[in-house]
Write a protein that holds these residues in place. Sequence first.
Motif, PDB file in Angstrom:
ATOM      1  N   VAL A 410      -2.607  -7.867   3.663  1.00 57.75           N
ATOM      2  CA  VAL A 410      -2.227  -8.811   2.605  1.00 57.75           C
ATOM      3  C   VAL A 410      -1.135  -9.791   3.029  1.00 57.75           C
ATOM      4  CG1 VAL A 410      -2.947  -7.284   0.724  1.00 57.75           C
ATOM      5  CG2 VAL A 410      -0.607  -7.123   1.625  1.00 57.75           C
ATOM      6  N   ASP A 411      -0.517  -9.578   4.189  1.00 61.56           N
ATOM      7  CA  ASP A 411       0.496 -10.524   4.656  1.00 61.56           C
ATOM      8  C   ASP A 411       0.560 -10.486   6.188  1.00 61.56           C
ATOM      9  OD1 ASP A 411       3.066 -12.113   3.309  1.00 61.56           O
ATOM     10  OD2 ASP A 411       3.393 -11.489   5.383  1.00 61.56           O
ATOM     11  N   ASN A 412       0.492 -11.661   6.799  1.00 62.71           N
ATOM     12  CA  ASN A 412       0.529 -11.755   8.264  1.00 62.71           C
ATOM     13  C   ASN A 412       1.619 -12.723   8.723  1.00 62.71           C
ATOM     14  OD1 ASN A 412      -0.548 -14.217   7.549  1.00 62.71           O
ATOM     15  ND2 ASN A 412      -2.343 -14.101   8.900  1.00 62.71           N
ATOM     16  N   SER A 413       2.737 -12.728   8.016  1.00 61.64           N
ATOM     17  CA  SER A 413       3.817 -13.692   8.286  1.00 61.64           C
ATOM     18  C   SER A 413       4.293 -13.667   9.730  1.00 61.64           C
ATOM     19  CB  SER A 413       5.005 -13.432   7.350  1.00 61.64           C
ATOM     20  OG  SER A 413       4.635 -13.657   6.005  1.00 61.64           O
ATOM     21  N   THR A 414       4.281 -12.501  10.376  1.00 64.11           N
ATOM     22  CA  THR A 414       4.797 -12.408  11.751  1.00 64.11           C
ATOM     23  C   THR A 414       3.691 -12.281  12.805  1.00 64.11           C
ATOM     24  OG1 THR A 414       5.045 -10.006  11.593  1.00 64.11           O
ATOM     25  CG2 THR A 414       6.949 -11.355  10.958  1.00 64.11           C
ATOM     26  N   ALA A 415       2.428 -12.349  12.379  1.00 62.43           N
ATOM     27  CA  ALA A 415       1.300 -12.263  13.338  1.00 62.43           C
ATOM     28  C   ALA A 415       0.125 -13.048  12.766  1.00 62.43           C
ATOM     29  CB  ALA A 415       0.914 -10.815  13.592  1.00 62.43           C
ATOM     30  N   LYS A 416       0.201 -14.350  12.867  1.00 59.83           N
ATOM     31  CA  LYS A 416      -0.768 -15.231  12.219  1.00 59.83           C
ATOM     32  C   LYS A 416      -2.188 -15.091  12.763  1.00 59.83           C
ATOM     33  CE  LYS A 416       2.061 -17.381   9.384  1.00 59.83           C
ATOM     34  NZ  LYS A 416       1.947 -17.191   7.921  1.00 59.83           N
ATOM     35  N   ASP A 417      -2.336 -14.552  13.975  1.00 61.40           N
ATOM     36  CA  ASP A 417      -3.686 -14.422  14.527  1.00 61.40           C
ATOM     37  C   ASP A 417      -4.456 -13.252  13.931  1.00 61.40           C
ATOM     38  OD1 ASP A 417      -1.967 -12.641  15.779  1.00 61.40           O
ATOM     39  OD2 ASP A 417      -3.011 -12.720  17.703  1.00 61.40           O
ATOM     40  N   VAL A 418      -3.784 -12.379  13.176  1.00 64.94           N
ATOM     41  CA  VAL A 418      -4.460 -11.275  12.493  1.00 64.94           C
ATOM     42  C   VAL A 418      -4.849 -11.753  11.090  1.00 64.94           C
ATOM     43  CG1 VAL A 418      -4.299  -8.897  11.700  1.00 64.94           C
ATOM     44  CG2 VAL A 418      -3.097  -9.599  13.785  1.00 64.94           C
ATOM     45  N   PRO A 419      -6.127 -11.765  10.745  1.00 61.65           N
ATOM     46  CA  PRO A 419      -6.556 -12.320   9.458  1.00 61.65           C
ATOM     47  C   PRO A 419      -6.187 -11.433   8.269  1.00 61.65           C
ATOM     48  CG  PRO A 419      -8.429 -11.368  10.601  1.00 61.65           C
ATOM     49  CD  PRO A 419      -7.269 -11.308  11.564  1.00 61.65           C
ATOM     50  N   VAL A 420      -5.861 -12.063   7.135  1.00 63.21           N
ATOM     51  CA  VAL A 420      -5.617 -11.318   5.895  1.00 63.21           C
ATOM     52  C   VAL A 420      -6.938 -11.136   5.153  1.00 63.21           C
ATOM     53  CG1 VAL A 420      -3.236 -12.106   5.672  1.00 63.21           C
ATOM     54  CG2 VAL A 420      -5.070 -13.415   4.609  1.00 63.21           C
ATOM     55  N   GLY A 421      -6.990 -10.064   4.351  1.00 63.90           N
ATOM     56  CA  GLY A 421      -8.204  -9.778   3.602  1.00 63.90           C
ATOM     57  C   GLY A 421      -8.018  -9.850   2.104  1.00 63.90           C
ATOM     58  N   GLY A 422      -6.797 -10.165   1.651  1.00 67.26           N
ATOM     59  CA  GLY A 422      -6.532 -10.241   0.223  1.00 67.26           C
ATOM     60  C   GLY A 422      -5.090 -10.641  -0.034  1.00 67.26           C
ATOM     61  N   ASP A 423      -4.734 -10.756  -1.304  1.00 61.30           N
ATOM     62  CA  ASP A 423      -3.370 -11.129  -1.700  1.00 61.30           C
ATOM     63  C   ASP A 423      -2.577  -9.891  -2.112  1.00 61.30           C
ATOM     64  OD1 ASP A 423      -3.740 -13.911  -1.373  1.00 61.30           O
ATOM     65  OD2 ASP A 423      -4.808 -13.997  -3.289  1.00 61.30           O
ATOM     66  N   PRO A 424      -1.271  -9.893  -1.886  1.00 60.24           N
ATOM     67  CA  PRO A 424      -0.444  -8.749  -2.295  1.00 60.24           C
ATOM     68  C   PRO A 424      -0.328  -8.665  -3.807  1.00 60.24           C
ATOM     69  CG  PRO A 424       0.955 -10.513  -1.502  1.00 60.24           C
ATOM     70  CD  PRO A 424      -0.455 -10.942  -1.233  1.00 60.24           C
ATOM     71  N   ARG A 425      -0.095  -7.455  -4.307  1.00 58.60           N
ATOM     72  CA  ARG A 425       0.071  -7.258  -5.752  1.00 58.60           C
ATOM     73  C   ARG A 425       1.032  -6.112  -6.006  1.00 58.60           C
ATOM     74  NH1 ARG A 425      -2.271  -2.799  -7.922  1.00 58.60           N
ATOM     75  NH2 ARG A 425      -3.946  -1.728  -6.800  1.00 58.60           N
ATOM     76  N   VAL A 426       1.576  -6.063  -7.211  1.00 65.27           N
ATOM     77  CA  VAL A 426       2.417  -4.943  -7.592  1.00 65.27           C
ATOM     78  C   VAL A 426       1.530  -3.775  -8.030  1.00 65.27           C
ATOM     79  CG1 VAL A 426       4.351  -6.416  -8.280  1.00 65.27           C
ATOM     80  CG2 VAL A 426       2.616  -5.739  -9.987  1.00 65.27           C
ATOM     81  N   ILE A 427       2.113  -2.584  -8.023  1.00 65.45           N
ATOM     82  CA  ILE A 427       1.364  -1.393  -8.440  1.00 65.45           C
ATOM     83  C   ILE A 427       1.135  -1.428  -9.948  1.00 65.45           C
ATOM     84  CG2 ILE A 427       1.458   1.133  -8.579  1.00 65.45           C
ATOM     85  CD1 ILE A 427       3.259   1.071  -6.091  1.00 65.45           C
ATOM     86  N   LYS A 428      -0.077  -1.075 -10.338  1.00 68.03           N
ATOM     87  CA  LYS A 428      -0.425  -1.001 -11.760  1.00 68.03           C
ATOM     88  C   LYS A 428      -0.475   0.456 -12.187  1.00 68.03           C
ATOM     89  CE  LYS A 428      -3.276  -5.187 -11.418  1.00 68.03           C
ATOM     90  NZ  LYS A 428      -4.659  -5.724 -11.482  1.00 68.03           N
ATOM     91  N   TYR A 429       0.152   0.749 -13.311  1.00 67.27           N
ATOM     92  CA  TYR A 429       0.166   2.124 -13.829  1.00 67.27           C
ATOM     93  C   TYR A 429      -0.649   2.188 -15.097  1.00 67.27           C
ATOM     94  CZ  TYR A 429       4.064   2.761 -10.567  1.00 67.27           C
ATOM     95  OH  TYR A 429       4.841   2.821  -9.441  1.00 67.27           O
ATOM     96  N   SER A 430      -1.438   3.246 -15.255  1.00 68.28           N
ATOM     97  CA  SER A 430      -2.280   3.380 -16.439  1.00 68.28           C
ATOM     98  C   SER A 430      -1.458   3.906 -17.618  1.00 68.28           C
ATOM     99  CB  SER A 430      -3.428   4.331 -16.143  1.00 68.28           C
ATOM    100  OG  SER A 430      -2.959   5.582 -15.715  1.00 68.28           O
TER     101      SER A 430
END
Length: 430
Positions: A410-430
């Motif tokens: 979800v984040d590749n700020s320090t290694a741009k050649d590694v592709p991201v697969g989604g966006d970061p999110r906070v934990i959801k509690y039921s």
Amino acid sequence: MPKDTNHLNRRSVLKAAGAGAAFATVGGLPRVAFAAPKTIKIGLVMPATGPLAFFTEHVPFTLDQIKKTLGGKIKVNGTEHSYEIVVKDSQSSPNRAAEVTQELILKDKVDLVAAFATPETVNPVSDQCEANGIPCITNDAPLEPYFFGRKGDPKKGFEWTYHFFFAGQQLIESLVPYFKRLDTNKKVGALWPNDGDGIAQSDKEHGNPPFLIKNGFSVIDPGRFDMPASNYNSQIAAFKSAGVEIVTGVVPPPEFTTFWNGAAQQGFQPKVVYMGKALEFPPAITPLGDRALGLTTEVWWSKFHPYVSGLNGQSSLQLADEYEKVSNRQWSLPLGFRHALFEVIFDVLKRTQNLDKPESIRDAIKTTDYKSIVGPINFNKGPFPNCALTPLVIGQWEKGKKYPYEMVIVDNSTAKDVPVGGDPRVIKYS
């Protein structure tokens, strides 16, 4: 023929034959009988049992794959040598790791030692090799606890021991951009134990706190603790009292399970939970059920990484797919580093000028400049002597397609050649 001339001729034959030859006399004439090429002995220390055993699940697959690739032999300077890998169990104990390393050096007479899995394994192994003048290659422990935990001097470094992995500074530099993308109050609760990793990360001068504070985060640190811990009630109470919304730490899977169960029991619901060691393995994630969703880990290797093995030409995805097919288990981070450890070992051996001299193997390690399945490895680039830095990205656990839970980068700020697969999110509690 004069005696002296005869003596000189015999000496010339001896010199030409080399140290590996034996001599027999037939019909009064010397005959050279060459000995078989040296069998190279590689010692491997790993935590096959104990709380760090999660790190070793890929070893049988890796060793079998290497055997299939090399056929049990390696060519060095035009000569084909057999190799033998002698495996020792550290039992997840630093003292035991040191003991079995001494066995490898003094009893098994290995030519090179390898180890992996946290400072509790690699540091005592490396220290024994340094003391005994034996070449050593390790990975899978952050650079700072490896180098400074062994009292390394940045001006001098070590003589015999070399290591590749991510650095603690690199980790916090990767986590902070990720944390900033999430909606939190920037209060960070620290779960840093009284071990090599915990001491390094908690250091108020060179560890995580100064970088977090510099970037606008506050740190709630209840202090070091020994493991195994029966509970984490005091830490959870401190986090709740301070209003912590981000938890960061580094503990093995059983310890995190104790912490996470306690958090649920006490109604502590942080928005972000990053935990080194504990959240890197599917077998540790699956038992948590949906309480694993959104948990964060650093990703030092994945099937998404754009690197290729210099040993067998496999891509990261191909390596992960083969592992899953052969083992019927889900890939995980250490797989790439188990493979890369032996990539580097055999690259070093192939470049060694004289296998009978430890100094020659050491010199080949020093000059390593290798493209591995975990990224480039060069022991001359640092950031510390004897160390090579490998790429790092951030991942979260989510519902999977093939498996119940799968890691998403979800984040590749320090290694741009590694592709991201989604966006970061906070934990959801039921």
